[in-house]
Design a protein around this motif. Structure first.
Motif, PDB file in Angstrom:
ATOM      1  N   ASP A 158      41.513  47.881  32.750  1.00 30.67           N
ATOM      2  CA  ASP A 158      39.625  48.108  33.157  1.00 30.67           C
ATOM      3  C   ASP A 158      39.507  47.049  33.106  1.00 30.67           C
ATOM      4  N   ALA A 159      39.957  46.085  32.938  1.00 24.97           N
ATOM      5  CA  ALA A 159      39.403  44.182  33.311  1.00 24.97           C
ATOM      6  C   ALA A 159      39.920  44.255  34.556  1.00 24.97           C
ATOM      7  N   LEU A 160      41.303  44.756  34.806  1.00 26.96           N
ATOM      8  CA  LEU A 160      41.973  44.815  36.149  1.00 26.96           C
ATOM      9  C   LEU A 160      40.603  46.006  37.472  1.00 26.96           C
ATOM     10  N   ARG A 161      40.857  46.717  36.361  1.00 25.55           N
ATOM     11  CA  ARG A 161      39.885  47.017  37.952  1.00 25.55           C
ATOM     12  C   ARG A 161      38.438  46.803  38.192  1.00 25.55           C
ATOM     13  N   VAL A 162      37.653  46.276  37.102  1.00 30.51           N
ATOM     14  CA  VAL A 162      36.675  45.160  37.446  1.00 30.51           C
ATOM     15  C   VAL A 162      36.748  44.352  38.524  1.00 30.51           C
ATOM     16  N   ILE A 163      37.996  43.584  38.167  1.00 28.84           N
ATOM     17  CA  ILE A 163      38.707  42.376  38.729  1.00 28.84           C
ATOM     18  C   ILE A 163      39.163  42.773  40.200  1.00 28.84           C
ATOM     19  N   GLY A 164      39.503  44.124  40.775  1.00 30.81           N
ATOM     20  CA  GLY A 164      39.486  44.126  41.889  1.00 30.81           C
ATOM     21  C   GLY A 164      38.967  44.148  42.595  1.00 30.81           C
ATOM     22  N   GLU A 165      38.083  45.358  41.912  1.00 33.61           N
ATOM     23  CA  GLU A 165      36.584  45.479  42.796  1.00 33.61           C
ATOM     24  C   GLU A 165      35.982  44.496  42.905  1.00 33.61           C
ATOM     25  N   ALA A 166      35.296  43.186  42.364  1.00 36.28           N
ATOM     26  CA  ALA A 166      34.863  42.209  42.551  1.00 36.28           C
ATOM     27  C   ALA A 166      35.485  41.211  44.001  1.00 36.28           C
ATOM     28  N   SER A 167      36.788  40.964  43.485  1.00 29.02           N
ATOM     29  CA  SER A 167      37.776  40.863  44.919  1.00 29.02           C
ATOM     30  C   SER A 167      37.799  42.126  45.961  1.00 29.02           C
ATOM     31  N   GLY A 168      37.835  42.712  46.384  1.00 31.83           N
ATOM     32  CA  GLY A 168      37.179  43.314  47.057  1.00 31.83           C
ATOM     33  C   GLY A 168      35.778  43.188  47.924  1.00 31.83           C
ATOM     34  N   TYR A 169      35.127  42.930  47.111  1.00 31.46           N
ATOM     35  CA  TYR A 169      33.746  42.528  47.393  1.00 31.46           C
ATOM     36  C   TYR A 169      33.711  40.783  47.897  1.00 31.46           C
ATOM     37  N   GLY A 170      34.793  40.275  47.853  1.00 29.86           N
ATOM     38  CA  GLY A 170      34.505  38.475  47.773  1.00 29.86           C
ATOM     39  C   GLY A 170      33.892  38.264  46.926  1.00 29.86           C
ATOM     40  N   ALA A 171      33.746  39.133  45.721  1.00 27.01           N
ATOM     41  CA  ALA A 171      32.401  38.234  44.534  1.00 27.01           C
ATOM     42  C   ALA A 171      33.100  37.424  44.343  1.00 27.01           C
ATOM     43  N   GLU A 172      33.156  35.728  43.857  1.00 20.51           N
ATOM     44  CA  GLU A 172      33.167  34.855  42.902  1.00 20.51           C
ATOM     45  C   GLU A 172      32.370  34.865  41.510  1.00 20.51           C
ATOM     46  N   LEU A 173      32.049  35.765  41.304  1.00 21.58           N
ATOM     47  CA  LEU A 173      31.567  35.892  39.677  1.00 21.58           C
ATOM     48  C   LEU A 173      31.217  37.795  38.681  1.00 21.58           C
ATOM     49  N   VAL A 174      32.423  38.300  38.128  1.00 19.83           N
ATOM     50  CA  VAL A 174      30.750  39.400  37.260  1.00 19.83           C
ATOM     51  C   VAL A 174      30.306  39.382  36.591  1.00 19.83           C
ATOM     52  N   VAL A 175      28.845  40.172  36.580  1.00 14.82           N
ATOM     53  CA  VAL A 175      27.942  39.986  35.627  1.00 14.82           C
ATOM     54  C   VAL A 175      27.720  41.552  35.079  1.00 14.82           C
ATOM     55  N   LEU A 176      28.791  41.605  33.508  1.00 18.96           N
ATOM     56  CA  LEU A 176      29.016  42.754  33.067  1.00 18.96           C
ATOM     57  C   LEU A 176      27.735  42.711  32.031  1.00 18.96           C
ATOM     58  N   PRO A 177      26.736  43.961  31.915  1.00 14.59           N
ATOM     59  CA  PRO A 177      26.289  44.146  30.632  1.00 14.59           C
ATOM     60  C   PRO A 177      26.946  44.612  29.186  1.00 14.59           C
TER      61      PRO A 177
END
Length: 129
Positions: free
Chosen positions: A29-48
């Motif tokens: 599940d974490a890898l899925r979010v990390i992959g999405e963030a990386s795909g967008y070029g995000a430097e940080l993930v904010v998770l509720p």
């Protein structure tokens, strides 16, 4: 993941995860979010906070360790936003974990987005000082 959005906070590209998305229960599940963030070029993930499996807050379950290790290994900082006071009140180990995490740069627990924005602002100021 529908509802997740890319935003900019204090000059940083941030993937803001939707509150109603799937819970993070295991490393995949974490890898899925990390992959999405990386795909967008995000430097940080904010998770509720509501996106974390309840087992996350019982450190002996290993869920917190597994999830956090994925974010650390992929060098993707994570900010968990929401009230975790009930969980922290039940566990000295969790309280210590949260305190230590908030002193670093990889994982933060904050109550509100405003608190996160302030933390990022202070971090930006210290980087330019």
């Amino acid at each position: 993941m529908s509802g997740d959005t890319l935003v900019t906070l204090h000059g940083r590209s941030v993937l803001a995860c939707a509150a109603d998305g799937p819970k993070l229960c295991e490393g995949a599940d974490a890898l899925r979010v990390i992959g999405e963030a990386s795909g967008y070029g995000a430097e940080l993930v904010v998770l509720p906070v509501r996106r974390l499996a309840v087992e996350f807050f019982t450190l002996r379950s290993g869920v917190a360790g597994e999830l956090m290790q994925k974010f650390v290994n992929h060098r993707m900082p994570l900010a968990v936003v929401g009230d975790i006071s009930v969980h922290v009140a039940r566990s000295a180990a969790l309280r210590d974990f949260v305190t230590e995490a908030n002193e670093g740069h990889q994982l933060w627990f904050v109550d509100t987005m405003s608190e996160l924005e302030e933390k990022l602002r202070r971090q930006g100021e210290s980087a330019t000082a």
